[in-house]
Scaffold this active site. Structure first.
Site, PDB file in Angstrom:
ATOM      1  N   HIS A 104      -1.834 103.349  -1.822  1.00  0.00           N
ATOM      2  CA  HIS A 104      -2.621 102.899  -2.964  1.00  0.00           C
ATOM      3  C   HIS A 104      -3.339 104.106  -3.551  1.00  0.00           C
ATOM      4  O   HIS A 104      -3.768 104.984  -2.804  1.00  0.00           O
ATOM      5  CB  HIS A 104      -3.641 101.830  -2.528  1.00  0.00           C
ATOM      6  CG  HIS A 104      -4.195 101.066  -3.670  1.00  0.00           C
ATOM      7  ND1 HIS A 104      -5.267 101.511  -4.402  1.00  0.00           N
ATOM      8  CD2 HIS A 104      -3.795  99.896  -4.238  1.00  0.00           C
ATOM      9  CE1 HIS A 104      -5.513 100.640  -5.365  1.00  0.00           C
ATOM     10  NE2 HIS A 104      -4.637  99.658  -5.291  1.00  0.00           N
ATOM     11  N   ASP A 128       0.163  93.691  -1.634  1.00  0.00           N
ATOM     12  CA  ASP A 128       1.502  93.181  -1.914  1.00  0.00           C
ATOM     13  C   ASP A 128       2.414  93.178  -0.697  1.00  0.00           C
ATOM     14  O   ASP A 128       3.486  92.591  -0.722  1.00  0.00           O
ATOM     15  CB  ASP A 128       2.152  94.015  -3.034  1.00  0.00           C
ATOM     16  CG  ASP A 128       1.501  93.707  -4.362  1.00  0.00           C
ATOM     17  OD1 ASP A 128       1.115  92.547  -4.560  1.00  0.00           O
ATOM     18  OD2 ASP A 128       1.376  94.616  -5.183  1.00  0.00           O
TER      19      ASP A 128
HETATM   20  N1  ACO Z   1       6.140 105.390   0.988  1.00  0.00           N
HETATM   21  C1  ACO Z   1       6.321 106.692   1.331  1.00  0.00           C
HETATM   22  N2  ACO Z   1       5.526 107.703   0.907  1.00  0.00           N
HETATM   23  C2  ACO Z   1       4.512 107.386   0.098  1.00  0.00           C
HETATM   24  C3  ACO Z   1       4.244 106.062  -0.305  1.00  0.00           C
HETATM   25  C4  ACO Z   1       5.103 105.043   0.172  1.00  0.00           C
HETATM   26  N3  ACO Z   1       4.904 103.769  -0.177  1.00  0.00           N
HETATM   27  N4  ACO Z   1       3.181 106.038  -1.133  1.00  0.00           N
HETATM   28  C5  ACO Z   1       2.765 107.310  -1.240  1.00  0.00           C
HETATM   29  N5  ACO Z   1       3.570 108.136  -0.502  1.00  0.00           N
HETATM   30  C6  ACO Z   1       3.412 109.580  -0.287  1.00  0.00           C
HETATM   31  C7  ACO Z   1       3.878 110.367  -1.501  1.00  0.00           C
HETATM   32  O1  ACO Z   1       5.239 110.732  -1.387  1.00  0.00           O
HETATM   33  C8  ACO Z   1       2.954 111.574  -1.448  1.00  0.00           C
HETATM   34  O2  ACO Z   1       3.405 112.429  -0.416  1.00  0.00           O
HETATM   35  P1  ACO Z   1       3.217 114.046  -0.562  1.00  0.00           P
HETATM   36  O3  ACO Z   1       1.749 114.275  -0.577  1.00  0.00           O
HETATM   37  O4  ACO Z   1       3.915 114.616   0.620  1.00  0.00           O
HETATM   38  O5  ACO Z   1       3.875 114.414  -1.877  1.00  0.00           O
HETATM   39  C9  ACO Z   1       1.632 110.982  -0.962  1.00  0.00           C
HETATM   40  O6  ACO Z   1       2.008 109.832  -0.181  1.00  0.00           O
HETATM   41  C10 ACO Z   1       0.684 110.547  -2.084  1.00  0.00           C
HETATM   42  O7  ACO Z   1       1.401 109.652  -2.942  1.00  0.00           O
HETATM   43  P2  ACO Z   1       1.242 109.580  -4.503  1.00  0.00           P
HETATM   44  O8  ACO Z   1       2.509 109.086  -5.106  1.00  0.00           O
HETATM   45  O9  ACO Z   1       0.696 110.883  -5.031  1.00  0.00           O
HETATM   46  O10 ACO Z   1       0.105 108.494  -4.624  1.00  0.00           O
HETATM   47  P3  ACO Z   1      -0.286 107.712  -5.925  1.00  0.00           P
HETATM   48  O11 ACO Z   1      -1.715 107.423  -5.806  1.00  0.00           O
HETATM   49  O12 ACO Z   1       0.168 108.461  -7.147  1.00  0.00           O
HETATM   50  O13 ACO Z   1       0.593 106.384  -5.840  1.00  0.00           O
HETATM   51  C11 ACO Z   1       1.286 104.192  -5.261  1.00  0.00           C
HETATM   52  C12 ACO Z   1       0.111 105.172  -5.365  1.00  0.00           C
HETATM   53  C13 ACO Z   1       2.043 104.136  -6.590  1.00  0.00           C
HETATM   54  C14 ACO Z   1       0.720 102.805  -4.963  1.00  0.00           C
HETATM   55  C15 ACO Z   1       2.228 104.657  -4.128  1.00  0.00           C
HETATM   56  O14 ACO Z   1       1.533 104.688  -2.894  1.00  0.00           O
HETATM   57  C16 ACO Z   1       3.480 103.796  -4.021  1.00  0.00           C
HETATM   58  O15 ACO Z   1       4.454 104.056  -4.737  1.00  0.00           O
HETATM   59  N6  ACO Z   1       3.466 102.741  -3.150  1.00  0.00           N
HETATM   60  C17 ACO Z   1       4.567 101.808  -3.065  1.00  0.00           C
HETATM   61  C18 ACO Z   1       4.487 100.796  -4.198  1.00  0.00           C
HETATM   62  C19 ACO Z   1       3.394  99.788  -3.977  1.00  0.00           C
HETATM   63  O16 ACO Z   1       3.237  99.216  -2.925  1.00  0.00           O
HETATM   64  N7  ACO Z   1       2.647  99.522  -5.054  1.00  0.00           N
HETATM   65  C20 ACO Z   1       1.600  98.491  -5.061  1.00  0.00           C
HETATM   66  C21 ACO Z   1       0.246  99.097  -5.220  1.00  0.00           C
HETATM   67  S1  ACO Z   1      -0.990  97.841  -5.084  1.00  0.00           S
HETATM   68  C22 ACO Z   1      -0.950  97.054  -6.570  1.00  0.00           C
HETATM   69  O17 ACO Z   1      -0.643  97.596  -7.593  1.00  0.00           O
HETATM   70  C23 ACO Z   1      -1.309  95.662  -6.554  1.00  0.00           C
END
Ligand code: ACO
Length: 430
Positions: free
Chosen positions: A308, A365
């Site tokens: 998140h 979720d």
């Molecule tokens: N699986 C694997 N790796 C992940 C995940 C994941 N679900 N989420 C984040 N990471 C990793 C990224 O690759 C990144 O790694 P790095 O630092 O080595 O490059 C690090 O964690 C930070 O991730 P970001 O993408 O920079 O985080 P951001 O805040 O931009 O994204 C998000 C947040 C979009 C929710 C992301 O965690 C994600 O895609 N999660 C899966 C989708 C999801 O569950 N969304 C629902 C969110 S809750 C809602 O909207 C109700």
């Protein structure tokens, strides 16, 4: 004490400016960068708005490190235990919990707006039978402005309130009908003797030919899910509603923009994506393979329902839904192997160095799909239900924005990296 400032210095020219620091009632202080361009001729750069507060707001507060969520100051855990979705909705819109009389009036008013214009029924027929219900939602919600244009003056508080009641009360009907259409089943009209969540389940599953009783367990579980999704400060869809609304677009148009933004799997579409992912993983023995894939930078696979932007701790909504999953499955006597798979995946991920280091916890979720499945709500309706819940948050934030003294059209800037001054070459010479 003197007002706090931060000094920003351009090391090339030596010019310094003092930037005021603003305090909220809680949470990080905010540097007011409005003078930076005027004084230094520079923009600030913040892709994804990860460090930028785009507005002041009294509505919802999140402490991502502690895993706290407050609606108008009330912890989500207390609301989940004592309140209801409609009461929380009143709280979000009006800013205070209602007394008994105010609540009864609110419930009554919502009920009086649940019907949709008969002409709107014809719109459904324009969609392909296998259209995703979110596609139908974007279209039908946007089209409301063509039917209810007697109250579209966004500067008139009464107009805003009437439009808000219309969006809020009609969304469950619009959503249930999107499902009925996809099934080739008759539309079921709202019933004012039923409660909000109950009414939605009734419109989803009843038939004109026979009696249908909504299970109290299902009604309660859905009410909780709607409440937990009601608002979440400046997330992508809410910011979209604010941005669209900042152009003074009518509320139905602004909310339909929010519906579109919510649809994506990185946001509200994640609950559907979680179930798709669990179906792909299939069995517990496959989990290590997918944990590995999620860590591979050359692989686009992510563990859906994990991570998140704000929560770097357990999402408090996820904790509540996780508990509710156990209760609902037990009370409805449903055995869902997918829940067992989800629990095994959660356990494995929470022990993994990659997820620990990046503070990736299950979000709301990750679990909601399990409850939806137990209630018989199909996968492609998960985000639609989220839309119903979030509608009050979007409306409250839009209403707040239009009363903000510092309100301006939203208009981000950019760092241009494209070509500069290319001479035009006629087509025959290219
Ligand atoms: N699986 C694997 N790796 C992940 C995940 C994941 N679900 N989420 C984040 N990471 C990793 C990224 O690759 C990144 O790694 P790095 O630092 O080595 O490059 C690090 O964690 C930070 O991730 P970001 O993408 O920079 O985080 P951001 O805040 O931009 O994204 C998000 C947040 C979009 C929710 C992301 O965690 C994600 O895609 N999660 C899966 C989708 C999801 O569950 N969304 C629902 C969110 S809750 C809602 O909207 C109700």
């Amino acid at each position: 004490m003197a007002n706090k400032t931060v000094t920003l210095t351009d090391n090339t020219t030596g010019k310094s400016i003092e930037l005021p620091v603003m305090q909220g009632s809680v949470g990080p202080e905010v540097i007011d960068i409005r003078s930076v361009y005027k004084e230094l001729g520079m923009f600030t750069y913040d892709p994804g708005f990860a460090s930028t507060a785009a507005c002041s707001s009294d509505i919802t507060y999140i402490d991502g490190d502690k895993g706290t969520l407050l609606y108008r100051g009330y912890p989500i855990e207390e609301l989940a235990e004592h309140s209801s979705y409609l009461e929380a909705s009143y709280l979000l819109w009006y800013g205070a919990l209602p007394n008994a009389e105010q609540y009864a009036e609110f419930v009554d008013k919502v009920k009086r707006h649940t019907m949709i214009h008969e002409g709107l029924k014809d719109f459904y027929a324009g969609f392909h039978r296998d259209a995703h219900p979110m596609a139908i939602m974007v279209g039908i919600v946007g089209s409301l402005s063509a039917f209810y244009h007697d109250s579209l003056d966004v500067w008139d508080a009464r107009h805003r309130e009437i439009s808000a009641y219309r969006v809020f009360a009609k969304l469950p009907t619009i959503a249930a009908w999107a499902y009925r259409y996809s099934q080739g089943q008759p539309f079921v009209y709202p019933r004012n003797d039923l409660e909000h969540s109950e009414n939605f389940l009734h419109m989803m599953f009843a038939f004109p030919s026979e009696e249908y009783t909504v299970s109290p367990v299902a009604k309660r579980a859905l009410d909780l899910i709607l409440m937990l999704h009601a608002d979440h400060e400046q997330n992508a869809s809410t910011s979209t509603v604010r941005l669209a609304g900042s152009t003074l677009a009518n509320p139905f148009a602004a909310i339909s923009a929010g519906v579109a933004a919510l649809w994506g799997p990185s946001h509200g579409g994640a609950s559907e994506a979680v179930v798709n992912m669990l179906e792909t993983i299939g069995t517990v023995d496959q989990i290590p393979k997918y944990i590995e894939k999620a860590q591979d930078k050359d692989d686009t696979f992510r563990l859906m329902g994990f991570g998140h932007r704000v929560y770097k701790n357990f999402d408090p909504r996820a904790k509540l839904i996780r508990t509710a999953c156990y209760e609902v499955l037990e009370e409805l006597k449903v055995e869902d192997p997918m829940f067992d798979l989800a629990m095994a995946l959660e356990e494995r991920a929470l022990k993994d160095e990659y997820f620990i280091k990046r503070k990736l916890y299950p979000n709301v979720d990750f679990y909601s799909g399990v409850i939806f499945r137990a209630l018989g709500i199909p996968k492609n309706m998960f985000t639609v239900v989220f839309t119903i819940g979030r509608s009050i948050g979007w409306l409250s934030q839009w209403n707040e924005m239009l009363q903000d003294d510092e309100f301006r059209i939203g208009r981000p800037r950019q760092r241009y990296t494209g070509p500069v001054s290319r001479p035009y070459v006629p087509i025959e010479k290219r």
